[in-house]
Design a protein around this motif. Sequence first.
Motif, PDB file in Angstrom:
ATOM      1  N   PRO A   1     -17.801 137.607  67.549  1.00  0.00           N
ATOM      2  CA  PRO A   1     -17.634 137.259  69.017  1.00  0.00           C
ATOM      3  C   PRO A   1     -16.318 137.170  69.462  1.00  0.00           C
ATOM      4  O   PRO A   1     -16.171 137.159  70.841  1.00  0.00           O
ATOM      5  CB  PRO A   1     -18.516 136.114  69.197  1.00  0.00           C
ATOM      6  CG  PRO A   1     -18.567 135.420  67.974  1.00  0.00           C
ATOM      7  CD  PRO A   1     -18.509 136.588  66.755  1.00  0.00           C
ATOM      8  N   GLU A   2     -15.443 136.926  68.693  1.00  0.00           N
ATOM      9  CA  GLU A   2     -14.098 136.698  69.327  1.00  0.00           C
ATOM     10  C   GLU A   2     -13.055 138.028  69.734  1.00  0.00           C
ATOM     11  O   GLU A   2     -12.757 137.945  70.786  1.00  0.00           O
ATOM     12  CB  GLU A   2     -12.993 135.879  67.936  1.00  0.00           C
ATOM     13  CG  GLU A   2     -11.661 135.597  68.579  1.00  0.00           C
ATOM     14  CD  GLU A   2     -11.070 134.679  67.522  1.00  0.00           C
ATOM     15  OE1 GLU A   2      -9.973 134.171  67.934  1.00  0.00           O
ATOM     16  OE2 GLU A   2     -11.615 134.538  66.526  1.00  0.00           O
ATOM     17  N   HIS A   3     -13.188 138.941  68.878  1.00  0.00           N
ATOM     18  CA  HIS A   3     -12.544 140.090  69.559  1.00  0.00           C
ATOM     19  C   HIS A   3     -13.672 141.411  69.605  1.00  0.00           C
ATOM     20  O   HIS A   3     -13.069 142.642  69.609  1.00  0.00           O
ATOM     21  CB  HIS A   3     -11.577 140.476  68.159  1.00  0.00           C
ATOM     22  CG  HIS A   3     -10.424 139.278  68.145  1.00  0.00           C
ATOM     23  ND1 HIS A   3      -9.576 138.923  68.997  1.00  0.00           N
ATOM     24  CD2 HIS A   3     -10.292 138.471  66.894  1.00  0.00           C
ATOM     25  CE1 HIS A   3      -8.975 138.085  68.619  1.00  0.00           C
ATOM     26  NE2 HIS A   3      -9.301 137.741  67.319  1.00  0.00           N
ATOM     27  N   GLY A   4     -14.757 141.270  68.997  1.00  0.00           N
ATOM     28  CA  GLY A   4     -15.749 142.365  69.427  1.00  0.00           C
ATOM     29  C   GLY A   4     -15.712 143.457  68.128  1.00  0.00           C
ATOM     30  O   GLY A   4     -15.992 144.650  68.503  1.00  0.00           O
ATOM     31  N   VAL A   5     -15.235 142.864  66.970  1.00  0.00           N
ATOM     32  CA  VAL A   5     -15.024 143.751  65.883  1.00  0.00           C
ATOM     33  C   VAL A   5     -16.489 143.886  65.322  1.00  0.00           C
ATOM     34  O   VAL A   5     -17.180 142.851  65.267  1.00  0.00           O
ATOM     35  CB  VAL A   5     -14.274 143.146  64.913  1.00  0.00           C
ATOM     36  CG1 VAL A   5     -14.051 144.239  63.665  1.00  0.00           C
ATOM     37  CG2 VAL A   5     -12.861 143.163  65.657  1.00  0.00           C
ATOM     38  N   PRO A   6     -17.073 145.108  64.929  1.00  0.00           N
ATOM     39  CA  PRO A   6     -17.862 145.381  64.163  1.00  0.00           C
ATOM     40  C   PRO A   6     -17.828 144.755  62.875  1.00  0.00           C
ATOM     41  O   PRO A   6     -17.027 145.179  62.095  1.00  0.00           O
ATOM     42  CB  PRO A   6     -18.280 147.034  64.338  1.00  0.00           C
ATOM     43  CG  PRO A   6     -16.804 147.489  64.628  1.00  0.00           C
ATOM     44  CD  PRO A   6     -16.161 146.405  65.256  1.00  0.00           C
ATOM     45  N   ILE A   7     -18.961 144.000  62.430  1.00  0.00           N
ATOM     46  CA  ILE A   7     -18.843 143.490  61.178  1.00  0.00           C
ATOM     47  C   ILE A   7     -19.978 143.881  60.098  1.00  0.00           C
ATOM     48  O   ILE A   7     -19.837 143.517  58.935  1.00  0.00           O
ATOM     49  CB  ILE A   7     -18.914 141.939  61.412  1.00  0.00           C
ATOM     50  CG1 ILE A   7     -20.021 141.531  61.940  1.00  0.00           C
ATOM     51  CG2 ILE A   7     -17.590 141.476  61.914  1.00  0.00           C
ATOM     52  CD1 ILE A   7     -20.048 139.846  62.374  1.00  0.00           C
ATOM     53  N   ALA A   8     -21.089 144.069  60.590  1.00  0.00           N
ATOM     54  CA  ALA A   8     -22.330 144.215  59.513  1.00  0.00           C
ATOM     55  C   ALA A   8     -23.287 145.480  60.273  1.00  0.00           C
ATOM     56  O   ALA A   8     -23.339 145.757  61.235  1.00  0.00           O
ATOM     57  CB  ALA A   8     -23.138 143.020  59.517  1.00  0.00           C
ATOM     58  N   LEU A   9     -23.867 146.200  59.253  1.00  0.00           N
ATOM     59  CA  LEU A   9     -25.016 146.876  59.436  1.00  0.00           C
ATOM     60  C   LEU A   9     -26.297 146.244  58.459  1.00  0.00           C
ATOM     61  O   LEU A   9     -26.075 146.424  57.325  1.00  0.00           O
ATOM     62  CB  LEU A   9     -24.829 148.493  59.119  1.00  0.00           C
ATOM     63  CG  LEU A   9     -24.042 149.205  60.026  1.00  0.00           C
ATOM     64  CD1 LEU A   9     -23.606 150.673  59.566  1.00  0.00           C
ATOM     65  CD2 LEU A   9     -24.687 149.378  61.422  1.00  0.00           C
ATOM     66  N   VAL A  10     -27.125 146.164  59.103  1.00  0.00           N
ATOM     67  CA  VAL A  10     -28.210 145.351  58.344  1.00  0.00           C
ATOM     68  C   VAL A  10     -29.768 146.020  58.642  1.00  0.00           C
ATOM     69  O   VAL A  10     -30.111 146.751  59.729  1.00  0.00           O
ATOM     70  CB  VAL A  10     -28.586 143.737  58.757  1.00  0.00           C
ATOM     71  CG1 VAL A  10     -29.729 143.268  58.077  1.00  0.00           C
ATOM     72  CG2 VAL A  10     -27.055 143.182  58.824  1.00  0.00           C
ATOM     73  N   ASP A  11     -30.380 146.404  57.574  1.00  0.00           N
ATOM     74  CA  ASP A  11     -31.602 147.055  57.311  1.00  0.00           C
ATOM     75  C   ASP A  11     -32.522 146.422  58.430  1.00  0.00           C
ATOM     76  O   ASP A  11     -32.816 145.166  58.297  1.00  0.00           O
ATOM     77  CB  ASP A  11     -32.190 147.094  56.077  1.00  0.00           C
ATOM     78  CG  ASP A  11     -33.386 147.819  56.087  1.00  0.00           C
ATOM     79  OD1 ASP A  11     -33.515 149.225  55.752  1.00  0.00           O
ATOM     80  OD2 ASP A  11     -34.647 147.290  56.497  1.00  0.00           O
ATOM     81  N   ALA A  12     -32.930 147.157  59.674  1.00  0.00           N
ATOM     82  CA  ALA A  12     -33.607 146.811  60.699  1.00  0.00           C
ATOM     83  C   ALA A  12     -34.987 146.743  60.219  1.00  0.00           C
ATOM     84  O   ALA A  12     -35.819 145.774  60.740  1.00  0.00           O
ATOM     85  CB  ALA A  12     -33.555 147.605  61.986  1.00  0.00           C
ATOM     86  N   GLY A  13     -35.657 147.606  59.416  1.00  0.00           N
ATOM     87  CA  GLY A  13     -36.960 147.562  59.329  1.00  0.00           C
ATOM     88  C   GLY A  13     -37.329 146.274  58.417  1.00  0.00           C
ATOM     89  O   GLY A  13     -38.464 145.610  58.573  1.00  0.00           O
TER      90      GLY A  13
END
Length: 328
Positions: free
Chosen positions: A92-104
């Motif tokens: 939330p602080e700088h809008g940096v992408p941090i994770a890709l999590v299995d959605a299924g």
Amino acid sequence: MPIVMAAAGQVRAHLDYPTCIGLMRQAMIRLSLGETRQLPRQILRLDNGMLGVMPGAIGPADAFGLKVVSVYPGNFAKGLPSHQGMIMLFEPEHGVPIALVDAGEVTRIRTASASAAATDALARQDARVLAVLGYGEQAEAHIAAIRQVRPIERVLVWGRNAAKCTRFAGHVGMTGIACEVAATPAEAAASADIICTVTGASEPVLSGADVRPGTHVNLVGSSHAGPAEADNALVAGSRYFVDSREAVLAQGAEYLRARDAGLIDETHILGEIGEVFGGSVPGRTNPADVTIYKSLGQIIQDLASAWHVYSCLSAAAETSLAGTVTAQ
């Protein structure tokens, strides 16, 4: 900052049902307090399924992101998940992408956990018999999750394919709980204290005439306007609660059908489940009440779950790094 990748196995390792049930309670309280932000889901119809895109933010100090998921209902019969995709988290602080999590896997666990949290708030304390309409992955997940909040002694399951339903009942029975196949939805509902509908039905499979007083019902299978699992009589005769009022007014098929038939209006939605959790709206008021929780699924549920998995993985990585530095 490297992006953390969380596969299905890592989600399962860090997102058990008791933990996720607690996360769902808190997420839905925050939704009802207006602390979260989300846009209506966007759905692209495909030949064999659909593609959904859902953006949202839990709150100013937590992650925001989106879920992109394909939904192919026929996959379960082929041994594949019906929901496949990724949840992308940004800090939330700088809008940096941090994770890709299995959605299924997140969807599987959090959907059942949200129903379990609602069941804990709305079902009778003495509820012991669970009926499940449907035999897909959400049926199995709902049985496991509901058992976390009520001491279920017996499960009744119904599905259109008797052979598949029988195999499913046998699989559930191996977990140590009595599971019986019901010939019809009415037979499944006849002795149930809790009913979970997790079907792909386009027309109602559960009737108000089949549900006995005091039953709690989780309507889960229909996630958009059109297909409905419960008839108008059941909706109109219930104490009706929703995950999101705004979402159900736009996409809650069972509610929309009963409203369009002139049986109910917006006042029939007694409250969001987050309001029940927070104590501002009463849930069950009488042992004979028929209560309904309508679940459409909200992106903040996915984000809360994915943020928890990310936090666990990040903490484990920091611990491992600290150990390596100490050893050197």
